[in-house]
Design a protein around this motif. Structure first.
Motif, PDB file in Angstrom:
ATOM      1  N   ARG A 139       0.814  -1.214   0.000  1.00 34.21           N
ATOM      2  CA  ARG A 139       0.000   0.000   0.000  1.00 34.21           C
ATOM      3  C   ARG A 139       0.844   1.259   0.000  1.00 34.21           C
ATOM      4  NH1 ARG A 139      -2.318  -3.322   3.794  1.00 34.21           N
ATOM      5  NH2 ARG A 139      -1.323  -2.122   5.474  1.00 34.21           N
ATOM      6  N   HIS A 140       2.071   1.160   0.433  1.00 38.37           N
ATOM      7  CA  HIS A 140       2.959   2.331   0.460  1.00 38.37           C
ATOM      8  C   HIS A 140       4.365   1.891   0.050  1.00 38.37           C
ATOM      9  CE1 HIS A 140      -0.058   4.748   2.545  1.00 38.37           C
ATOM     10  NE2 HIS A 140      -0.256   3.716   3.372  1.00 38.37           N
ATOM     11  N   VAL A 141       4.940   2.619  -0.878  1.00 34.83           N
ATOM     12  CA  VAL A 141       6.335   2.403  -1.288  1.00 34.83           C
ATOM     13  C   VAL A 141       7.004   3.771  -1.283  1.00 34.83           C
ATOM     14  CG1 VAL A 141       7.907   1.524  -3.045  1.00 34.83           C
ATOM     15  CG2 VAL A 141       5.659   0.455  -2.736  1.00 34.83           C
ATOM     16  N   ASP A 142       7.963   3.931  -0.418  1.00 39.51           N
ATOM     17  CA  ASP A 142       8.634   5.224  -0.256  1.00 39.51           C
ATOM     18  C   ASP A 142      10.067   5.134  -0.792  1.00 39.51           C
ATOM     19  OD1 ASP A 142       6.398   6.299   1.055  1.00 39.51           O
ATOM     20  OD2 ASP A 142       7.058   5.411   2.965  1.00 39.51           O
ATOM     21  N   VAL A 143      10.414   6.082  -1.654  1.00 44.59           N
ATOM     22  CA  VAL A 143      11.764   6.188  -2.212  1.00 44.59           C
ATOM     23  C   VAL A 143      12.377   7.476  -1.687  1.00 44.59           C
ATOM     24  CG1 VAL A 143      13.155   6.360  -4.304  1.00 44.59           C
ATOM     25  CG2 VAL A 143      11.124   4.901  -4.285  1.00 44.59           C
ATOM     26  N   THR A 144      13.541   7.360  -1.063  1.00 44.28           N
ATOM     27  CA  THR A 144      14.241   8.523  -0.513  1.00 44.28           C
ATOM     28  C   THR A 144      15.641   8.591  -1.106  1.00 44.28           C
ATOM     29  OG1 THR A 144      13.029   8.318   1.572  1.00 44.28           O
ATOM     30  CG2 THR A 144      15.030   9.672   1.572  1.00 44.28           C
ATOM     31  N   ILE A 145      15.984   9.751  -1.640  1.00 42.77           N
ATOM     32  CA  ILE A 145      17.327  10.002  -2.189  1.00 42.77           C
ATOM     33  C   ILE A 145      17.877  11.230  -1.481  1.00 42.77           C
ATOM     34  CG2 ILE A 145      18.690  10.498  -4.244  1.00 42.77           C
ATOM     35  CD1 ILE A 145      16.487   9.217  -5.913  1.00 42.77           C
ATOM     36  N   GLU A 146      18.962  11.056  -0.764  1.00 50.20           N
ATOM     37  CA  GLU A 146      19.539  12.141   0.026  1.00 50.20           C
ATOM     38  C   GLU A 146      21.019  12.291  -0.330  1.00 50.20           C
ATOM     39  OE1 GLU A 146      20.056  13.493   4.722  1.00 50.20           O
ATOM     40  OE2 GLU A 146      19.207  11.537   4.193  1.00 50.20           O
ATOM     41  N   HIS A 147      21.402  13.532  -0.610  1.00 51.36           N
ATOM     42  CA  HIS A 147      22.803  13.830  -0.957  1.00 51.36           C
ATOM     43  C   HIS A 147      23.331  14.829   0.084  1.00 51.36           C
ATOM     44  CE1 HIS A 147      25.902  15.441  -4.095  1.00 51.36           C
ATOM     45  NE2 HIS A 147      26.454  14.711  -3.144  1.00 51.36           N
ATOM     46  N   ALA A 148      24.136  14.311   1.004  1.00 51.59           N
ATOM     47  CA  ALA A 148      24.644  15.167   2.075  1.00 51.59           C
ATOM     48  C   ALA A 148      25.886  14.528   2.670  1.00 51.59           C
ATOM     49  CB  ALA A 148      23.586  15.365   3.169  1.00 51.59           C
ATOM     50  N   ASP A 149      26.765  15.397   3.210  1.00 54.12           N
ATOM     51  CA  ASP A 149      27.972  14.937   3.913  1.00 54.12           C
ATOM     52  C   ASP A 149      28.851  14.066   3.020  1.00 54.12           C
ATOM     53  OD1 ASP A 149      27.006  16.243   6.188  1.00 54.12           O
ATOM     54  OD2 ASP A 149      25.901  14.454   6.843  1.00 54.12           O
ATOM     55  N   GLY A 150      28.947  14.423   1.738  1.00 57.44           N
ATOM     56  CA  GLY A 150      29.804  13.668   0.836  1.00 57.44           C
ATOM     57  C   GLY A 150      29.321  12.267   0.551  1.00 57.44           C
ATOM     58  N   GLU A 151      28.032  12.022   0.661  1.00 57.14           N
ATOM     59  CA  GLU A 151      27.496  10.684   0.491  1.00 57.14           C
ATOM     60  C   GLU A 151      26.100  10.768  -0.098  1.00 57.14           C
ATOM     61  OE1 GLU A 151      27.999   6.937   3.297  1.00 57.14           O
ATOM     62  OE2 GLU A 151      26.360   8.211   4.001  1.00 57.14           O
ATOM     63  N   VAL A 152      25.779   9.834  -0.967  1.00 53.44           N
ATOM     64  CA  VAL A 152      24.433   9.718  -1.523  1.00 53.44           C
ATOM     65  C   VAL A 152      23.780   8.496  -0.891  1.00 53.44           C
ATOM     66  CG1 VAL A 152      23.055   9.348  -3.594  1.00 53.44           C
ATOM     67  CG2 VAL A 152      25.072  10.819  -3.694  1.00 53.44           C
ATOM     68  N   ARG A 153      22.664   8.722  -0.227  1.00 56.73           N
ATOM     69  CA  ARG A 153      21.945   7.634   0.443  1.00 56.73           C
ATOM     70  C   ARG A 153      20.618   7.413  -0.273  1.00 56.73           C
ATOM     71  NH1 ARG A 153      24.659  10.234   4.644  1.00 56.73           N
ATOM     72  NH2 ARG A 153      23.018  11.818   4.863  1.00 56.73           N
TER      73      ARG A 153
END
Length: 445
Positions: free
Chosen positions: A351-365
């Protein structure tokens, strides 16, 4: 190490083909290089004829018994035979035979010490300069002893008894020294050429190994890209087709729209595969689509829209500066694509699919979380929670024995030295978490 006879007209076989050296000038030199045994026989003849001639001519007029002369002739002949058989392979045997011959023949007939010179030359060429100098030192002692005995047994009528020993001693030492110096010169040149040939062979094999490694890496890249494209596209197409078939009876319009989406997904997959496989075509045959750039984070909304059309409720959240590196963008895109494809394939009821892309502190998460069934088939690589954040190239799980989905993700992450964690999220859902070191500064500049 590549090796071959020191005849530059001979090819040295190297991995990936033949390594041919330039031919030496002159027909005669090439002939001698191809017939080493003939050369050894001629050397033995050049030594044997004058020595035997001297012994035979001196036998009738000398005070030496005939059997002694015969014994010395046989000794000289044995030394000549050793020159033919072992001059190249066992030069120390030749030098030892030359010492014996000099001590037993030279004092009585005043013949030269040419056998010692030949042996020292062979030592310098076929062994080492150190061996040649050791042999020369011993040969000087042997020659001096033979010269001393000769000065006592038959003084020279030209020099007298007192002057014959220094002359004979100088003859023995100079002859041995000439053989040693000539052999060292030729031997050093020979060893230098062998080192060059071996070095070129090593470089040729290293070139072939690098080419094979590059080929293997490229094949793995193409296989990984094809899996991502085909797996994603087919999963979306199958899901849309099944949905259209289920709604065809009660809602023909919606079913027709679903089939149009299937066609669009198929066309997109064909274009992407044509672009990806363009590297395998001959230069100048690429199409306009083949020159299009690979997808990046800018294509993420379109990717998510395709999954939403297939019935997957996906939401996207981004944080931090935009990713500027196109290779890193492609890696993030493919990771999200594969993670969502796995959700669509194995947990379509999420029912829920969450995609998170974070670019911070010299790292892509990157994190993809769903609330579907936490159980996954083998190709989704379940892992215990306590193994999270292990380097991607050492991550273990069921995917090692199953499909290529998580394996391909792990290979992409390993290129950047990042980490991959994929596994159940409590009692419900699944989480894929990736951390990639970014070559860009945190502020994106």
């Amino acid at each position: 190490m590549a090796s071959a006879p020191l005849s530059p007209d001979r090819p040295v076989t190297a991995a990936g083909g033949e390594l041919r050296l330039p031919r030496p000038p002159g027909v005669i030199r090439r002939f001698w290089a191809r017939h080493p045994r003939l050369v050894d026989a001629l050397v033995a003849v050049v030594y044997l004829i004058p020595v035997l001639g001297s012994l035979v001519l001196a036998a009738p007029i000398g005070p030496v018994p005939l059997w002694v002369t015969v014994a010395r002739v046989l000794l000289v002949a044995a030394t000549a035979a050793i020159m033919v058989v072992w001059r190249r392979s066992k030069p120390w045997v030749l030098v030892a035979a030359a010492w014996v011959t000099t001590l037993l023949v030279y004092p009585l007939e005043a013949v030269n010490v040419f056998a010692i010179a030949i042996g020292l030359y062979a030592l310098a060429v076929y062994r080492s300069s150190r061996s040649a100098w050791i042999g020369f030192a011993i040969s000087a002692v042997v020659g001096g002893a033979a010269a001393f005995v000769a000065s006592l047994l038959q003084p020279s009528p030209l020099f007298g008894e007192s002057a014959f020993f220094p002359f004979a001693m100088a003859e023995a030492v100079v002859t041995a020294l000439l053989g040693t110096l000539i052999g060292i010169t030729v031997g050093n040149r020979r060893r230098y050429l062998e080192a060059l040939i071996a070095r070129v062979g090593d470089l040729a094999r290293e070139r072939d190994r690098q080419a094979q490694l590059a080929t293997a890496v490229e094949r793995a890249r193409i296989a990984r890209e094809m899996h991502d494209v085909v797996s994603h596209s087919l999963t979306v197409m199958v899901t849309l087709a099944e949905g259209s078939a289920a709604t065809a009876g009660r809602d023909p319009g919606r079913a027709a729209e679903g089939m149009r989406l299937v066609a669009d997904a198929g066309r997109d997959a064909l274009l992407e595969m044509r672009r990806m496989l363009g590297v395998l075509t001959e230069p100048g045959t690429e199409t306009v689509d083949g020159r299009a750039p690979q997808p990046g984070t800018s294509a993420m909304p379109e990717l998510l829209e395709g999954f939403r059309a297939a019935g997957l409720p996906v939401t996207l959240r981004t944080a931090g500066a935009a990713i500027a590196d196109p290779n890193l963008q492609l890696t993030v895109y493919r990771i999200v694509q594969e993670a969502l494809t796995n959700v669509l394939r194995h947990a379509p009821s999420a029912r829920h699919v969450d995609v998170t892309i974070e670019h911070a502190d010299g790292e892509v998460r990157v994190e993809v979380v769903d609330d579907g069934d936490a159980s996954r088939p083998a190709d989704t690589a379940s892992r215990p929670a306590d193994t999270a954040s292990r380097p991607a190239d050492t991550a273990t799980g069921a995917s090692d024995t199953g499909g290529r989905g998580l394996i391909g993700m792990r290979e992409r992450v390993a290129v950047y030295g990042g980490t991959l964690d994929a596994g159940p999220r409590g009692f419900s859902g699944w989480r894929v978490r990736v951390a990639l070191p970014s070559p860009e500064r945190p502020n994106g500049t």
